[in-house]
Write a protein that holds these residues in place. Structure first.
Motif, PDB file in Angstrom:
ATOM      1  N   ASN A  73      -6.140 -30.327 -19.785  1.00 28.41           N
ATOM      2  CA  ASN A  73      -5.085 -29.558 -20.453  1.00 28.41           C
ATOM      3  C   ASN A  73      -5.611 -28.252 -21.036  1.00 28.41           C
ATOM      4  O   ASN A  73      -4.863 -27.280 -21.162  1.00 28.41           O
ATOM      5  CB  ASN A  73      -4.429 -30.404 -21.539  1.00 28.41           C
ATOM      6  CG  ASN A  73      -3.579 -31.524 -20.964  1.00 28.41           C
ATOM      7  OD1 ASN A  73      -3.167 -31.479 -19.809  1.00 28.41           O
ATOM      8  ND2 ASN A  73      -3.333 -32.545 -21.768  1.00 28.41           N
ATOM      9  N   ALA A  74      -6.876 -28.204 -21.393  1.00 28.80           N
ATOM     10  CA  ALA A  74      -7.454 -26.977 -21.940  1.00 28.80           C
ATOM     11  C   ALA A  74      -7.512 -25.877 -20.882  1.00 28.80           C
ATOM     12  O   ALA A  74      -7.504 -24.686 -21.220  1.00 28.80           O
ATOM     13  CB  ALA A  74      -8.848 -27.243 -22.490  1.00 28.80           C
ATOM     14  N   LYS A  75      -7.579 -26.284 -19.613  1.00 32.82           N
ATOM     15  CA  LYS A  75      -7.672 -25.318 -18.513  1.00 32.82           C
ATOM     16  C   LYS A  75      -6.381 -25.220 -17.714  1.00 32.82           C
ATOM     17  O   LYS A  75      -6.327 -24.503 -16.712  1.00 32.82           O
ATOM     18  CB  LYS A  75      -8.815 -25.705 -17.569  1.00 32.82           C
ATOM     19  CG  LYS A  75     -10.196 -25.648 -18.209  1.00 32.82           C
ATOM     20  CD  LYS A  75     -11.274 -26.001 -17.207  1.00 32.82           C
ATOM     21  CE  LYS A  75     -12.655 -25.904 -17.841  1.00 32.82           C
ATOM     22  NZ  LYS A  75     -13.731 -26.261 -16.874  1.00 32.82           N
ATOM     23  N   ASN A  76      -5.345 -25.944 -18.149  1.00 29.50           N
ATOM     24  CA  ASN A  76      -4.080 -25.968 -17.397  1.00 29.50           C
ATOM     25  C   ASN A  76      -4.314 -26.272 -15.924  1.00 29.50           C
ATOM     26  O   ASN A  76      -3.737 -25.645 -15.026  1.00 29.50           O
ATOM     27  CB  ASN A  76      -3.334 -24.629 -17.541  1.00 29.50           C
ATOM     28  CG  ASN A  76      -2.618 -24.499 -18.865  1.00 29.50           C
ATOM     29  OD1 ASN A  76      -2.858 -25.277 -19.789  1.00 29.50           O
ATOM     30  ND2 ASN A  76      -1.755 -23.513 -18.989  1.00 29.50           N
ATOM     31  N   THR A  77      -5.176 -27.249 -15.676  1.00 30.04           N
ATOM     32  CA  THR A  77      -5.589 -27.544 -14.313  1.00 30.04           C
ATOM     33  C   THR A  77      -5.473 -29.032 -14.020  1.00 30.04           C
ATOM     34  O   THR A  77      -5.805 -29.863 -14.879  1.00 30.04           O
ATOM     35  CB  THR A  77      -7.036 -27.072 -14.076  1.00 30.04           C
ATOM     36  OG1 THR A  77      -7.103 -25.663 -14.283  1.00 30.04           O
ATOM     37  CG2 THR A  77      -7.496 -27.374 -12.650  1.00 30.04           C
ATOM     38  N   VAL A  78      -5.007 -29.341 -12.824  1.00 31.96           N
ATOM     39  CA  VAL A  78      -4.948 -30.727 -12.348  1.00 31.96           C
ATOM     40  C   VAL A  78      -5.836 -30.823 -11.109  1.00 31.96           C
ATOM     41  O   VAL A  78      -5.910 -29.873 -10.318  1.00 31.96           O
ATOM     42  CB  VAL A  78      -3.499 -31.169 -12.075  1.00 31.96           C
ATOM     43  CG1 VAL A  78      -2.828 -30.310 -11.020  1.00 31.96           C
ATOM     44  CG2 VAL A  78      -3.426 -32.642 -11.738  1.00 31.96           C
ATOM     45  N   TYR A  79      -6.502 -31.949 -10.970  1.00 32.07           N
ATOM     46  CA  TYR A  79      -7.466 -32.154  -9.896  1.00 32.07           C
ATOM     47  C   TYR A  79      -7.061 -33.348  -9.031  1.00 32.07           C
ATOM     48  O   TYR A  79      -6.352 -34.251  -9.489  1.00 32.07           O
ATOM     49  CB  TYR A  79      -8.864 -32.421 -10.465  1.00 32.07           C
ATOM     50  CG  TYR A  79      -9.369 -31.351 -11.393  1.00 32.07           C
ATOM     51  CD1 TYR A  79      -9.254 -31.488 -12.775  1.00 32.07           C
ATOM     52  CD2 TYR A  79      -9.967 -30.198 -10.892  1.00 32.07           C
ATOM     53  CE1 TYR A  79      -9.719 -30.508 -13.638  1.00 32.07           C
ATOM     54  CE2 TYR A  79     -10.429 -29.208 -11.754  1.00 32.07           C
ATOM     55  CZ  TYR A  79     -10.301 -29.370 -13.114  1.00 32.07           C
ATOM     56  OH  TYR A  79     -10.762 -28.388 -13.958  1.00 32.07           O
ATOM     57  N   LEU A  80      -7.551 -33.335  -7.797  1.00 25.27           N
ATOM     58  CA  LEU A  80      -7.402 -34.495  -6.932  1.00 25.27           C
ATOM     59  C   LEU A  80      -8.731 -34.729  -6.236  1.00 25.27           C
ATOM     60  O   LEU A  80      -9.137 -33.931  -5.383  1.00 25.27           O
ATOM     61  CB  LEU A  80      -6.290 -34.299  -5.900  1.00 25.27           C
ATOM     62  CG  LEU A  80      -5.980 -35.533  -5.061  1.00 25.27           C
ATOM     63  CD1 LEU A  80      -5.346 -36.629  -5.941  1.00 25.27           C
ATOM     64  CD2 LEU A  80      -5.033 -35.195  -3.911  1.00 25.27           C
ATOM     65  N   GLN A  81      -9.409 -35.790  -6.635  1.00 23.98           N
ATOM     66  CA  GLN A  81     -10.648 -36.196  -5.973  1.00 23.98           C
ATOM     67  C   GLN A  81     -10.274 -37.101  -4.814  1.00 23.98           C
ATOM     68  O   GLN A  81      -9.635 -38.141  -5.020  1.00 23.98           O
ATOM     69  CB  GLN A  81     -11.569 -36.927  -6.949  1.00 23.98           C
ATOM     70  CG  GLN A  81     -12.860 -37.439  -6.321  1.00 23.98           C
ATOM     71  CD  GLN A  81     -13.783 -36.327  -5.882  1.00 23.98           C
ATOM     72  OE1 GLN A  81     -13.988 -35.357  -6.605  1.00 23.98           O
ATOM     73  NE2 GLN A  81     -14.362 -36.461  -4.699  1.00 23.98           N
ATOM     74  N   MET A  82     -10.678 -36.713  -3.625  1.00 21.94           N
ATOM     75  CA  MET A  82     -10.328 -37.466  -2.423  1.00 21.94           C
ATOM     76  C   MET A  82     -11.602 -37.980  -1.770  1.00 21.94           C
ATOM     77  O   MET A  82     -12.454 -37.190  -1.356  1.00 21.94           O
ATOM     78  CB  MET A  82      -9.548 -36.570  -1.447  1.00 21.94           C
ATOM     79  CG  MET A  82      -8.327 -35.924  -2.063  1.00 21.94           C
ATOM     80  SD  MET A  82      -7.314 -35.042  -0.861  1.00 21.94           S
ATOM     81  CE  MET A  82      -8.443 -33.750  -0.396  1.00 21.94           C
ATOM     82  N   ASN A  83     -11.733 -39.283  -1.701  1.00 19.66           N
ATOM     83  CA  ASN A  83     -12.889 -39.928  -1.084  1.00 19.66           C
ATOM     84  C   ASN A  83     -12.438 -40.728   0.139  1.00 19.66           C
ATOM     85  O   ASN A  83     -11.257 -41.005   0.310  1.00 19.66           O
ATOM     86  CB  ASN A  83     -13.576 -40.849  -2.085  1.00 19.66           C
ATOM     87  CG  ASN A  83     -14.097 -40.129  -3.307  1.00 19.66           C
ATOM     88  OD1 ASN A  83     -14.495 -38.958  -3.233  1.00 19.66           O
ATOM     89  ND2 ASN A  83     -14.104 -40.805  -4.439  1.00 19.66           N
ATOM     90  N   SER A  84     -13.406 -41.102   0.956  1.00 14.13           N
ATOM     91  CA  SER A  84     -13.132 -41.919   2.141  1.00 14.13           C
ATOM     92  C   SER A  84     -11.971 -41.348   2.947  1.00 14.13           C
ATOM     93  O   SER A  84     -11.050 -42.067   3.346  1.00 14.13           O
ATOM     94  CB  SER A  84     -12.830 -43.368   1.727  1.00 14.13           C
ATOM     95  OG  SER A  84     -13.895 -43.922   0.995  1.00 14.13           O
ATOM     96  N   LEU A  85     -12.031 -40.067   3.192  1.00 12.64           N
ATOM     97  CA  LEU A  85     -10.923 -39.390   3.867  1.00 12.64           C
ATOM     98  C   LEU A  85     -10.756 -39.885   5.297  1.00 12.64           C
ATOM     99  O   LEU A  85     -11.734 -40.215   5.986  1.00 12.64           O
ATOM    100  CB  LEU A  85     -11.140 -37.880   3.839  1.00 12.64           C
ATOM    101  CG  LEU A  85     -10.807 -37.234   2.483  1.00 12.64           C
ATOM    102  CD1 LEU A  85     -11.456 -35.866   2.352  1.00 12.64           C
ATOM    103  CD2 LEU A  85      -9.298 -37.128   2.308  1.00 12.64           C
ATOM    104  N   LYS A  86      -9.498 -39.919   5.714  1.00 14.39           N
ATOM    105  CA  LYS A  86      -9.130 -40.381   7.054  1.00 14.39           C
ATOM    106  C   LYS A  86      -8.409 -39.255   7.795  1.00 14.39           C
ATOM    107  O   LYS A  86      -7.809 -38.373   7.152  1.00 14.39           O
ATOM    108  CB  LYS A  86      -8.188 -41.583   6.939  1.00 14.39           C
ATOM    109  CG  LYS A  86      -8.733 -42.745   6.136  1.00 14.39           C
ATOM    110  CD  LYS A  86      -7.686 -43.838   5.994  1.00 14.39           C
ATOM    111  CE  LYS A  86      -8.201 -45.012   5.177  1.00 14.39           C
ATOM    112  NZ  LYS A  86      -7.175 -46.076   5.029  1.00 14.39           N
ATOM    113  N   PRO A  87      -8.396 -39.293   9.107  1.00 15.64           N
ATOM    114  CA  PRO A  87      -7.658 -38.262   9.853  1.00 15.64           C
ATOM    115  C   PRO A  87      -6.198 -38.159   9.434  1.00 15.64           C
ATOM    116  O   PRO A  87      -5.631 -37.054   9.431  1.00 15.64           O
ATOM    117  CB  PRO A  87      -7.803 -38.728  11.302  1.00 15.64           C
ATOM    118  CG  PRO A  87      -9.108 -39.457  11.332  1.00 15.64           C
ATOM    119  CD  PRO A  87      -9.185 -40.159  10.006  1.00 15.64           C
TER     120      PRO A  87
END
Length: 114
Positions: A73-87
């Protein structure tokens, strides 16, 4: 004026990882539930992960256990960590409020391919 700027996409091999970021402005970010959406070619845009203002998270069944949404919230930023990615994760990824506003950012392309 709402601005949503996504970044962090790219080309990755199956099994790899990426971390997406979304900087938001023009909204009261700390009070907003936020979501990551994706749209694959020929398919409708879908919500894959959401986070409430209090930090509770929700995931689509297709990404549960592989993706993690978080927010600063301090950076007004949302993240998405994506692991084990598939096609089948290949898509343009967007962030927006949950439920979404009519204004969308440019998105960031994620391509999972060997």
């Amino acid at each position: 004026q709402v601005q949503l700027v996504e970044s962090g996409g790219g080309l990755v091999e199956p099994g790899g990882s990426l971390r997406l970021s979304c900087a938001a402005s023009g909204i009261i970010f700390s009070f907003a539930a936020m979501g990551w959406y994706r749209q694959a070619p020929g398919k409708q845009r879908e919500l894959v992960a959401a986070i409430t203002s209090g930090g509770r998270t929700h995931y689509a069944d297709s990404v549960k256990g592989r993706f993690t949404i978080s927010r600063d919230n301090a950076k007004n930023t949302v993240y998405l960590q994506m692991n084990s990615l598939k096609p089948e994760d290949t898509a343009v990824y967007y962030c927006n409020k949950d439920p979404y506003l009519s204004s969308w950012g440019q998105g960031t392309q994620v391509t999972v391919s060997s």
